[in-house]
Scaffold this active site. Structure first.
Site, PDB file in Angstrom:
ATOM      1  N   ASP A 115      15.538 -13.789 -73.706  1.00 58.36           N
ATOM      2  CA  ASP A 115      15.432 -12.527 -74.434  1.00 58.36           C
ATOM      3  C   ASP A 115      16.724 -11.717 -74.420  1.00 58.36           C
ATOM      4  O   ASP A 115      16.839 -10.715 -75.140  1.00 58.36           O
ATOM      5  CB  ASP A 115      14.288 -11.674 -73.860  1.00 58.36           C
ATOM      6  CG  ASP A 115      12.937 -12.306 -74.131  1.00 58.36           C
ATOM      7  OD1 ASP A 115      12.748 -12.848 -75.228  1.00 58.36           O
ATOM      8  OD2 ASP A 115      12.076 -12.275 -73.233  1.00 58.36           O
ATOM      9  N   ASP A 177      10.538 -18.604 -80.530  1.00 57.49           N
ATOM     10  CA  ASP A 177      11.189 -17.284 -80.577  1.00 57.49           C
ATOM     11  C   ASP A 177      12.673 -17.382 -80.220  1.00 57.49           C
ATOM     12  O   ASP A 177      13.502 -16.602 -80.678  1.00 57.49           O
ATOM     13  CB  ASP A 177      10.545 -16.291 -79.593  1.00 57.49           C
ATOM     14  CG  ASP A 177       9.079 -16.515 -79.328  1.00 57.49           C
ATOM     15  OD1 ASP A 177       8.595 -17.633 -79.540  1.00 57.49           O
ATOM     16  OD2 ASP A 177       8.415 -15.580 -78.870  1.00 57.49           O
TER      17      ASP A 177
END
Ligand code: GLY
Length: 403
Positions: A115, A177
């Site tokens: 992330d 993702d």
């Protein structure tokens, strides 16, 4: 001369049908609305704390927040940069810089995961793009090096969730993702001249395309690999309805990520993959153009929508419309993107009882509690405004699209 009336009528119908199929988006109105909502959010946020907007629980007006280590921490600073881009007003640049700098300690973060791209590239990366502030560069490079430390050359991908090793029996995990965060690695190669970030990003995208996409062009969420041999073992879900389902945001992340990978590399394999995922997403959309949180959720139509997936996909489709060469394809992707944005703006925006821009997103439907189901979530706003900016730029370049 006797054919003149016939030609005139044909031309009229041709023009009418072209006009009819195109959705014109009033980007200025929706950007103004977005910036106004953000102004209200700023009024009630504590700018002295490192607490960053994340989602709005039912009945609340203001954002509930996350610390800087939450995976969404880069979206609010990124959104403030979007507001600066939308308005060209220095006040927004100051707000954006202020909130971006809160994330500076992430360059020394020890419990990292993929992330970092969402966190640092959306904040410092947008800031660098818009202002050229060189102070952001070393912070970005430190973060990119941390992200690279998750790259396993035997597998050929970044490990997305080191914290989930136990859950996956010690296997290397890579999630769809993660495609978005490759943009950060492409940036790092361009900034430093070191090709290794870019090579890792290309390998990662190739492996993702091979093991995370099903024959019907839908995506798995999580691919698991043997840590030592690099062999693919299985693909499962984490946030989707079940292992074989098409989690809406995952499909949107994939569409966006492979489009970006094509922009950065010019490799046709990534364009083809982006188009496969985009076409599948578009084909399966419900009539109102905003997907259910999972295209295969068990109780459709009695399932929540995910506005965030629609916003991410719309932004990706606008970029894809610029990268494909055939005129009909370009118009197809742009028209779909604009229709999705129009649906979001008209039917999914905040009603003013809270300070978000969009309502009705789903974070993690599988969580018993705190899954942010049917709530405003910050990344929906980030990609919605990014898409509005992309469409505004396209309208300037191609004013005839919308007649
Ligand atoms: N992990 C990012 C997401 O929930 O989409």
């Amino acid at each position: 001369m006797k054919y003149f009336p016939v030609l005139l009528i044909s031309a009229f119908f041709l023009l009418a049908s072209c006009t009819e199929k195109r959705t014109c988006l009033d980007t200025e109105t929706w950007l103004d609305f977005s910036v106004a909502q953000m102004s209200q959010a700023l009024e009630i946020l504590d700018a002295d704390q490192a607490q960053i907007p994340r989602s709005i629980p039912p009945g609340e007006r203001g954002w509930s927040t996350t610390g800087i280590h939450g995976w969404t921490s880069g979206f609010w600073p990124g959104l403030l940069w979007h507001a600066y881009e939308a308005t060209d007003d220095d006040q927004w640049r100051e707000h954006a810089h202020h909130w971006t700098m809160k994330l500076e300690p992430l360059r020394r973060w020890e419990r990292i995961n993929h992330d970092l791209g969402f966190m640092l590239h959306n904040s410092f990366g947008n800031g660098l793009r818009l202002t050229g502030n060189e102070d952001y560069v070393p912070i970005l490079i430190d973060g990119a090096d941390l992200l690279m430390s998750l790259y396993n050359p035997t597998v050929g991908t970044i490990m997305s969730w080191p914290f989930a090793l136990e859950r996956y029996d010690g296997r290397h995990n890579t999630i769809i993702d993660n495609m978005i965060n490759l943009e950060y690695l492409f940036w790092a190669s361009n900034a430093t001249g070191d090709p290794s970030y870019r090579e890792a990003a290309i390998n990662h995208a190739r492996k993702t395309a091979r093991y995370t996409i099903r024959p019907d062009s839908s995506t798995y969420h999580v691919a698991l690999f043997n840590m030592e041999t690099g062999e693919f073992e299985e693909a499962v879900t984490h946030q989707g309805a079940h292992d074989q389902s098409m989690w809406a945001r995952g499909q949107a992340w994939g569409t966006y990520g492979f489009t970006m990978a094509y922009r950065e590399t010019g490799l046709d394999e990534f364009k083809d993959t982006a188009r496969m995922l985009a076409d599948k997403f578009i084909r399966e959309l419900p009539d109102d153009l905003v997907p259910f949180w999972d295209f295969d959720a068990p109780n459709i139509p009695d399932e929540e929508r995910d506005a965030s997936a629609a916003a991410i996909a719309a932004s990706a489709l606008l970029e894809l419309s610029e990268l494909v060469t055939d005129t009909a394809d370009r118009e197809f992707y742009r028209e779909k993107a604009v229709s999705i944005l129009d649906a979001l703006a008209k039917n999914y925006r905040s009603d003013g009882s809270n300070v978000a821009i969009l309502w009705h997103s789903v974070g993690n439907r599988n969580r018993a509690e705190g899954g942010e189901v049917d709530e405003p979530i910050i990344y929906a706003d980030y990609y919605f405004v990014e898409a509005l900016l992309r469409e505004r730029a396209l309208q300037k370049r191609f004013p005839d699209f919308c007649r």
